[in-house]
Write a protein that holds these residues in place. Structure first.
Motif, short mmCIF file in Angstrom:
data_model
loop_
_atom_site.label_atom_id
_atom_site.label_comp_id
_atom_site.label_asym_id
_atom_site.label_seq_id
_atom_site.Cartn_x
_atom_site.Cartn_y
_atom_site.Cartn_z
N UNK A 246 0.78 -1.20 0.10
CA UNK A 246 -0.04 0.02 -0.10
C UNK A 246 0.72 1.11 -0.05
N UNK A 247 0.59 2.23 -0.94
CA UNK A 247 1.18 3.67 -0.86
C UNK A 247 1.24 4.41 0.52
N UNK A 248 2.52 4.81 0.64
CA UNK A 248 2.64 5.73 1.96
C UNK A 248 2.89 6.92 1.58
N UNK A 249 2.30 7.77 2.42
CA UNK A 249 2.82 9.43 2.14
C UNK A 249 4.20 9.60 2.01
N UNK A 250 4.89 9.17 2.97
CA UNK A 250 6.39 9.52 3.04
C UNK A 250 7.09 8.11 2.61
N UNK A 251 7.99 8.30 1.94
CA UNK A 251 8.82 7.05 1.46
C UNK A 251 10.22 7.24 1.98
N UNK A 252 10.78 5.96 2.55
CA UNK A 252 12.21 5.90 3.28
C UNK A 252 13.08 5.13 2.26
#
Ligand code: AMP
Ligand code: MG
Length: 310
Positions: A246-252
């Motif tokens: 699932x897509x996250x707002x912030x990506x690490x």
């Protein structure tokens, strides 16, 4: 076009000399050899370090050639008509007159058979006088190969030839169904069980974790990237790679997406290459987000659960 022809010729030459080579299929790459030759088949086991009691799947171009080796039945005909060529493997009764090497079946009287869909593999099979035994082209218990370069990563110079057919369209192994008595699923795979039930117009049994291990896909540890992996993770621990659907707002930096947005088919296709990449990127541990347990998601979870036994 010309190079396709010459590549198939080259592949045939190796196979006719009892060598094993890698071949592309719509599921994963296979490590193929003449199923009628003891010498050839023994080479597959040696190269993969596969235990001798794990039988191999034999690949045919069509049903007529299969009839030399196996008895067929009504359930088989129904499924064959609708689903072959495709990602389904059938367990059938072996004929006494069959020339299949005893090392393929581990001396059992049953044979696992499949009709692959990849055009290169189909053409290769048509050019041969024998069917091809072909388990997945990876070291035993490890991730299957979905690209020619994965095969090289697994076997290095020990593999004589790779017939390069591009990236596998499906990326997960075939569904295995035993058709000897009541149809029974032995391994979840690329083909959804509900599709099989619709065609047979009856429920099938599921025995993917049977105590009597007749399919290596049933072994507790399998499909492993060779580093620890945990499933149903909410967030990653320090130093873990995090596999997401699932897509996250912030990506690490340590976030790896299986698909753009929770698409299970895409996730299936990307699963093995993503796990391979994470390992090659230097991670020592993997956490995987919870994945929906429906359709091909069931197969993805089956593979991840086995990989988590590392
Ligand atoms: P692989 O091609 O490496 O994914 O492995 C082939 C799969 O087919 C394994 O899970 C085998 O155990 C299974 N298989 C091959 N022959 C038989 C058989 N006669 N009965 C049950 N399973 C089989
Ligand atoms: Mg395998």
């Amino acid at each position: 076009m010309k190079s396709i022809q010459s590549n198939i010729k080259k592949a045939k030459k190796y196979l006719d000399k009892n060598q094993c080579i890698a071949v592309p299929t719509e599921t994963v790459y296979g490590l193929a050899a003449n199923a009628y030759s003891n010498v050839s088949v023994k080479r597959i086991f040696k190269l993969k370090k596969r235990p001798a009691n794990n039988p191999l799947i034999v690949h045919y171009s069509d049903i007529n050639k299969l009839k030399n080796d196996c008895y067929i039945n009504d359930d088989f005909i129904k499924l064959y008509r609708k689903l072959s060529p495709g990602p389904i493997t059938f367990i059938l009764k072996l004929k006494k007159v069959s020339k299949i090497s005893k090392f393929v079946t581990n001396k059992q009287n049953t044979l696992a058979v499949r009709f692959p869909k990849h055009p290169l593999f189909k053409r290769l099979l048509k050019s041969l006088k024998y069917p091809l035994a072909a388990p997945s082209a990876n070291m035993s218990t490890r991730l299957s190969s979905v690209k020619a370069s994965d095969v090289i990563e697994e076997f290095g110079s020990k593999i004589k030839y790779v017939l390069d057919g591009g990236k596998c369209l499906i990326g997960l192994e075939s569904t295995i169904i035993n058709l000897l008595k009541k149809p029974t699923i032995l391994r979840f795979g690329a083909l959804d069980v509900s599709k099989i039930e619709k065609i047979l117009k009856k429920r099938v049994l599921i025995k993917t974790n049977s105590k009597k291990k007749i399919a290596p896909g049933q072994f507790p540890l399998h499909y492993s990237p060779g580093i620890p992996l945990r499933t149903n993770a909410k967030k990653p621990k320090k130093n873990e790679a995090f596999v997401l659907v699932k897509k996250r707002k912030s990506t690490m930096k340590n976030y790896y997406y299986l698909s753009k947005n929770n698409n299970l088919q895409q996730s299936a296709k990307n699963l093995y290459s993503l796990l391979r990449k994470i390992k090659n990127d230097g991670y020592k541990m993997i956490a995987v987000e919870k994945i929906q347990n429906k359709g091909i998601g069931k197969t993805i979870n089956d593979r991840l659960n086995r990989a988590s036994k590392y």
